[in-house]
Design a protein around this motif. Structure first.
Motif, PDB file in Angstrom:
ATOM      1  N   VAL A 415      37.909  49.502  39.013  1.00 26.41           N
ATOM      2  CA  VAL A 415      38.821  48.757  39.885  1.00 26.41           C
ATOM      3  C   VAL A 415      38.051  48.121  41.031  1.00 26.41           C
ATOM      4  O   VAL A 415      38.268  46.945  41.384  1.00 26.41           O
ATOM      5  CB  VAL A 415      39.944  49.675  40.416  1.00 26.41           C
ATOM      6  N   TYR A 416      37.122  48.881  41.616  1.00 26.78           N
ATOM      7  CA  TYR A 416      36.334  48.304  42.707  1.00 26.78           C
ATOM      8  C   TYR A 416      35.461  47.155  42.211  1.00 26.78           C
ATOM      9  O   TYR A 416      35.349  46.121  42.873  1.00 26.78           O
ATOM     10  CB  TYR A 416      35.451  49.358  43.375  1.00 26.78           C
ATOM     11  N   SER A 417      34.831  47.320  41.044  1.00 31.33           N
ATOM     12  CA  SER A 417      33.975  46.264  40.504  1.00 31.33           C
ATOM     13  C   SER A 417      34.758  44.971  40.317  1.00 31.33           C
ATOM     14  O   SER A 417      34.308  43.891  40.726  1.00 31.33           O
ATOM     15  CB  SER A 417      33.377  46.709  39.161  1.00 31.33           C
ATOM     16  N   PHE A 418      35.934  45.072  39.707  1.00 27.50           N
ATOM     17  CA  PHE A 418      36.741  43.878  39.467  1.00 27.50           C
ATOM     18  C   PHE A 418      37.238  43.263  40.773  1.00 27.50           C
ATOM     19  O   PHE A 418      37.152  42.041  40.979  1.00 27.50           O
ATOM     20  CB  PHE A 418      37.935  44.215  38.562  1.00 27.50           C
ATOM     21  N   SER A 419      37.761  44.102  41.655  1.00 26.42           N
ATOM     22  CA  SER A 419      38.360  43.574  42.890  1.00 26.42           C
ATOM     23  C   SER A 419      37.307  42.977  43.818  1.00 26.42           C
ATOM     24  O   SER A 419      37.522  41.908  44.408  1.00 26.42           O
ATOM     25  CB  SER A 419      39.132  44.683  43.614  1.00 26.42           C
ATOM     26  N   SER A 420      36.167  43.632  43.951  1.00 31.49           N
ATOM     27  CA  SER A 420      35.133  43.139  44.870  1.00 31.49           C
ATOM     28  C   SER A 420      34.502  41.847  44.363  1.00 31.49           C
ATOM     29  O   SER A 420      34.292  40.897  45.134  1.00 31.49           O
ATOM     30  CB  SER A 420      34.057  44.203  45.077  1.00 31.49           C
ATOM     31  N   LEU A 421      34.204  41.779  43.076  1.00 30.63           N
ATOM     32  CA  LEU A 421      33.598  40.569  42.536  1.00 30.63           C
ATOM     33  C   LEU A 421      34.608  39.422  42.498  1.00 30.63           C
ATOM     34  O   LEU A 421      34.241  38.252  42.679  1.00 30.63           O
ATOM     35  CB  LEU A 421      33.021  40.837  41.146  1.00 30.63           C
ATOM     36  N   LYS A 422      35.875  39.751  42.260  1.00 25.22           N
ATOM     37  CA  LYS A 422      36.905  38.712  42.294  1.00 25.22           C
ATOM     38  C   LYS A 422      37.057  38.169  43.709  1.00 25.22           C
ATOM     39  O   LYS A 422      37.264  36.969  43.920  1.00 25.22           O
ATOM     40  CB  LYS A 422      38.235  39.279  41.783  1.00 25.22           C
ATOM     41  N   THR A 423      36.943  39.052  44.706  1.00 23.46           N
ATOM     42  CA  THR A 423      36.996  38.607  46.099  1.00 23.46           C
ATOM     43  C   THR A 423      35.802  37.730  46.441  1.00 23.46           C
ATOM     44  O   THR A 423      35.924  36.730  47.158  1.00 23.46           O
ATOM     45  CB  THR A 423      37.033  39.823  47.042  1.00 23.46           C
ATOM     46  N   LEU A 424      34.655  38.097  45.918  1.00 20.95           N
ATOM     47  CA  LEU A 424      33.433  37.339  46.193  1.00 20.95           C
ATOM     48  C   LEU A 424      33.482  35.953  45.560  1.00 20.95           C
ATOM     49  O   LEU A 424      33.001  34.976  46.142  1.00 20.95           O
ATOM     50  CB  LEU A 424      32.221  38.124  45.661  1.00 20.95           C
ATOM     51  N   PHE A 425      34.078  35.859  44.383  1.00 18.42           N
ATOM     52  CA  PHE A 425      34.183  34.576  43.671  1.00 18.42           C
ATOM     53  C   PHE A 425      35.666  34.179  43.597  1.00 18.42           C
ATOM     54  O   PHE A 425      36.260  34.122  42.519  1.00 18.42           O
ATOM     55  CB  PHE A 425      33.586  34.690  42.266  1.00 18.42           C
ATOM     56  N   ARG A 426      36.254  33.925  44.734  1.00 18.64           N
ATOM     57  CA  ARG A 426      37.703  33.718  44.831  1.00 18.64           C
ATOM     58  C   ARG A 426      38.210  32.585  43.942  1.00 18.64           C
ATOM     59  O   ARG A 426      39.253  32.691  43.329  1.00 18.64           O
ATOM     60  CB  ARG A 426      38.079  33.422  46.277  1.00 18.64           C
ATOM     61  N   LYS A 427      37.482  31.489  43.908  1.00 15.33           N
ATOM     62  CA  LYS A 427      37.979  30.285  43.248  1.00 15.33           C
ATOM     63  C   LYS A 427      37.490  30.147  41.808  1.00 15.33           C
ATOM     64  O   LYS A 427      37.726  29.113  41.177  1.00 15.33           O
ATOM     65  CB  LYS A 427      37.560  29.055  44.048  1.00 15.33           C
ATOM     66  N   GLU A 428      36.829  31.166  41.302  1.00 13.15           N
ATOM     67  CA  GLU A 428      36.234  31.063  39.972  1.00 13.15           C
ATOM     68  C   GLU A 428      36.786  32.149  39.053  1.00 13.15           C
ATOM     69  O   GLU A 428      37.035  33.274  39.480  1.00 13.15           O
ATOM     70  CB  GLU A 428      34.703  31.159  40.067  1.00 13.15           C
ATOM     71  N   LYS A 429      36.934  31.791  37.782  1.00 14.42           N
ATOM     72  CA  LYS A 429      37.461  32.718  36.789  1.00 14.42           C
ATOM     73  C   LYS A 429      36.306  33.511  36.187  1.00 14.42           C
ATOM     74  O   LYS A 429      35.340  32.935  35.684  1.00 14.42           O
ATOM     75  CB  LYS A 429      38.200  31.940  35.703  1.00 14.42           C
ATOM     76  N   LEU A 430      36.418  34.832  36.223  1.00 11.69           N
ATOM     77  CA  LEU A 430      35.326  35.687  35.754  1.00 11.69           C
ATOM     78  C   LEU A 430      35.428  36.011  34.266  1.00 11.69           C
ATOM     79  O   LEU A 430      34.415  36.119  33.585  1.00 11.69           O
ATOM     80  CB  LEU A 430      35.288  36.983  36.570  1.00 11.69           C
ATOM     81  N   LEU A 431      36.650  36.191  33.751  1.00 16.18           N
ATOM     82  CA  LEU A 431      36.853  36.540  32.344  1.00 16.18           C
ATOM     83  C   LEU A 431      37.906  35.624  31.743  1.00 16.18           C
ATOM     84  O   LEU A 431      38.877  35.253  32.408  1.00 16.18           O
ATOM     85  CB  LEU A 431      37.308  38.001  32.199  1.00 16.18           C
ATOM     86  N   ASN A 432      37.738  35.285  30.465  1.00 12.69           N
ATOM     87  CA  ASN A 432      38.775  34.502  29.783  1.00 12.69           C
ATOM     88  C   ASN A 432      39.817  35.456  29.187  1.00 12.69           C
ATOM     89  O   ASN A 432      39.682  36.683  29.257  1.00 12.69           O
ATOM     90  CB  ASN A 432      38.161  33.582  28.726  1.00 12.69           C
ATOM     91  N   TRP A 433      40.857  34.884  28.598  1.00 12.35           N
ATOM     92  CA  TRP A 433      41.970  35.702  28.106  1.00 12.35           C
ATOM     93  C   TRP A 433      41.532  36.660  26.992  1.00 12.35           C
ATOM     94  O   TRP A 433      42.001  37.796  26.916  1.00 12.35           O
ATOM     95  CB  TRP A 433      43.106  34.808  27.610  1.00 12.35           C
ATOM     96  N   MET A 434      40.602  36.206  26.125  1.00 15.57           N
ATOM     97  CA  MET A 434      40.150  37.052  25.024  1.00 15.57           C
ATOM     98  C   MET A 434      39.385  38.265  25.546  1.00 15.57           C
ATOM     99  O   MET A 434      39.584  39.399  25.081  1.00 15.57           O
ATOM    100  CB  MET A 434      39.263  36.240  24.079  1.00 15.57           C
ATOM    101  N   GLU A 435      38.520  38.035  26.532  1.00 12.69           N
ATOM    102  CA  GLU A 435      37.744  39.129  27.114  1.00 12.69           C
ATOM    103  C   GLU A 435      38.654  40.110  27.841  1.00 12.69           C
ATOM    104  O   GLU A 435      38.460  41.337  27.781  1.00 12.69           O
ATOM    105  CB  GLU A 435      36.696  38.547  28.069  1.00 12.69           C
ATOM    106  N   THR A 436      39.660  39.575  28.515  1.00 16.05           N
ATOM    107  CA  THR A 436      40.610  40.432  29.230  1.00 16.05           C
ATOM    108  C   THR A 436      41.393  41.323  28.271  1.00 16.05           C
ATOM    109  O   THR A 436      41.544  42.529  28.503  1.00 16.05           O
ATOM    110  CB  THR A 436      41.580  39.569  30.050  1.00 16.05           C
ATOM    111  N   ILE A 437      41.876  40.740  27.186  1.00 12.69           N
ATOM    112  CA  ILE A 437      42.630  41.519  26.185  1.00 12.69           C
ATOM    113  C   ILE A 437      41.737  42.599  25.571  1.00 12.69           C
ATOM    114  O   ILE A 437      42.178  43.745  25.361  1.00 12.69           O
ATOM    115  CB  ILE A 437      43.193  40.589  25.097  1.00 12.69           C
TER     116      ILE A 437
END
Length: 501
Positions: A415-437
């Motif tokens: 949870v920390y890895s996802f939330s912190s990196l998402k905060t760091l790259f606010r305007k950019e998509k880190l994973l596509n829908w296939m990777e998320t699923i």
């Protein structure tokens, strides 16, 4: 390379707090389950303390014979002199599977104490890695995020401080050598890495990346305007300095055993090919997919027709995957490019290596942490690789009391890895829908393997089904991450020659 939050001032205090916090957590894990690796290292303490050097690599009273390079044997020898203060009986070779409370305390604390080197190496890496421009808050700074991703790494915590091994200080040597190369202290970096090789030979996986980068960045002293090497600038004196370091450290490590005419015996212990291609628990790599497909095709009687050319093809793939990044090293790529090459080497060797242990995935995950705070593409690969790789370690802890511990620790770290990196790259998509699923699918997989399967009638007849499912499912994700890292990211290593003009 700019130092940032974790390097000084308030950031330095925050780093110290993180290091102290994780050390206290490690102390809380002392009573937890430990694997046969605990007995392995206790036996090595006994061997090195009780026997002369000439017998270290021949002793076979226990099945857990000494099979690490000499520097690690001397490390065990040094620890044994402290161990005898705690409980001399642990140093008796005949006391197989000996685990008194004092022995457990000593071995657990020895891992925690030697992790000081890992903490220092993380501190040095945080001073070197230039991440994405940070926000105003300390918790948004790349180096603060990086320090948590390394110090609180879930995989390293459970492998060293529950399962039991000494990976922390070894990774500390590797990270410190990487930091020295970022700081352009090439000889020191080469020295540290050579020492590391003589502690644990698994790091040979990434040795080609070090060799090529040091030749390119240290032995060549100038470049042409287009970024290619200027052969007239090659320094044989610097090459000799690198060679001297390798020979000097190797002589210190192997010299006594060469004098005893025991080098063949050491090599036989370090590289026991008789163990077979796959570990008992399949590492989540190409061979897990291969074995699963082989089993399916054998059922429908197609394996002989389809698999005839697979092994040669995979051998070629291994050579190409390891050598490919080194071709890119022929261009001026800098330390970050070297780091990327190192990760590709580590992951390629994990994918196709001989008798790979599942824990070897950490060799790619930890250095990948350094890249994750720099670019959104790297952050996405890191999240995919670390989540899948960490989950693949779950079967190492198969006892009931450790179930909530491993689930909670992984959830917190993930949870920390996802939330912190998402905060760091606010305007950019880190994973596509296939990777998320795919990553969400780890949840149902865990429910099936840990909560449902034990109550099915197939548990006694097919006890390895959970291991099979975990290895194959995780192998698919790690293979995908390897493809992304190898064939999507590597072309970016080469300098844009148009910009140089």
């Amino acid at each position: 390379m700019a130092a940032s939050g974790a390097a000084g001032g308030g950031g330095g205090l925050a780093f110290l707090s993180l290091a102290l916090g994780v050390s206290l957590l490690k102390c809380l894990l002392i009573p937890a389950y430990y694997s046969t690796d605990f007995e392995v290292h206790r036996n090595w303490l006994a061997i090195t303390h009780s026997l002369p050097v000439s017998q270290w690599y021949y002793e076979a009273t226990s099945e857990w014979t000494l099979d690490y390079p000499p520097f690690f044997a001397w490390f065990e020898y040094a620890l044994s002199h402290i161990a005898k203060v705690f409980d001399p009986e642990m140093l008796n070779i005949q006391n197989l599977n000996y685990a008194s409370p004092r022995t457990v305390l000593f071995q657990r604390f020895s891992v925690i104490f030697t992790d000081i080197l890992f903490i220092y190496a993380v501190y040095e890496c945080c001073k070197c890695i230039q991440g994405k421009k940070a926000g105003k808050e300390l918790t948004e700074k790349p180096t603060f995020i990086l320090s948590i991703l390394l110090l609180w790494n879930f995989g390293l915590l459970i492998v060293d401080h529950i399962h039991f091994q000494y990976n922390g200080f070894l990774f500390g040597l590797m990270l410190l050598s990487i930091a020295r190369l970022f700081q352009k202290r090439h000889l020191e970096g080469a020295f540290l890495f050579t020492i590391l090789l003589h502690f644990k030979h698994i790091y040979l996986y990434v040795a080609p990346a070090y060799g090529v980068y040091l030749l390119r960045s240290y032995c060549f002293t100038a470049d042409k305007p287009d970024g290619s090497v200027r052969w007239s600038s090659f320094s044989f004196l610097r090459l000799i300095a690198l060679g001297f370091i390798v020979c000097f450290v190797s002589a210190l490590s192997l010299g006594p055993f060469i004098a005893l005419n025991q080098l063949p015996q050491i090599i036989a212990r370090l590289f026991p090919f008789k163990r077979g291609l796959c570990h008992a628990y399949w590492a989540p790599n190409f061979w897990a997919l291969y074995n699963a497909l082989d089993k399916i095709l054998s059922i429908i009687d197609l394996n002989d027709k389809w698999f005839g050319s697979t092994i040669p093809t995979c051998s070629s793939a291994l050579c190409d995957s390891i050598s490919n990044p080194h071709l890119h090293c022929d261009s001026h790529i800098g330390p970050r490019g070297f780091l990327r090459c190192l990760i590709v080497c580590a992951l390629s060797s994990f994918m196709f290596g001989w008798h790979v242990h599942e824990k070897a995935i950490l060799l790619a995950i930890l250095p990948m942490s350094l890249l994750s705070v720099g670019k959104s593409q790297d952050a996405g690969i890191y999240l995919l690789l670390t989540t899948t790789g960490h989950y693949s370690l779950f079967p190492l802890l198969f006892t009931a009391p450790e179930f909530p511990i491993k689930v909670l620790l992984m959830l917190l770290f993930t949870v920390y890895s996802f939330s912190s990196l998402k905060t760091l790259f606010r305007k950019e998509k880190l994973l596509n829908w296939m990777e998320t699923i795919y990553l969400i699918g780890l949840g149902p997989l865990e429910i099936c393997c840990e909560l449902l399967f034990p109550f099915t009638p197939w548990k006694l007849k097919y006890p390895f089904v959970p291991l099979f499912l975990t290895s194959v499912y995780c192998a698919a994700g790690i293979t995908y991450a390897w493809f992304r890292l190898s064939f999507t990211m590597l072309p970016g290593l080469v300098v844009d020659k148009a910009k140089l003009r």
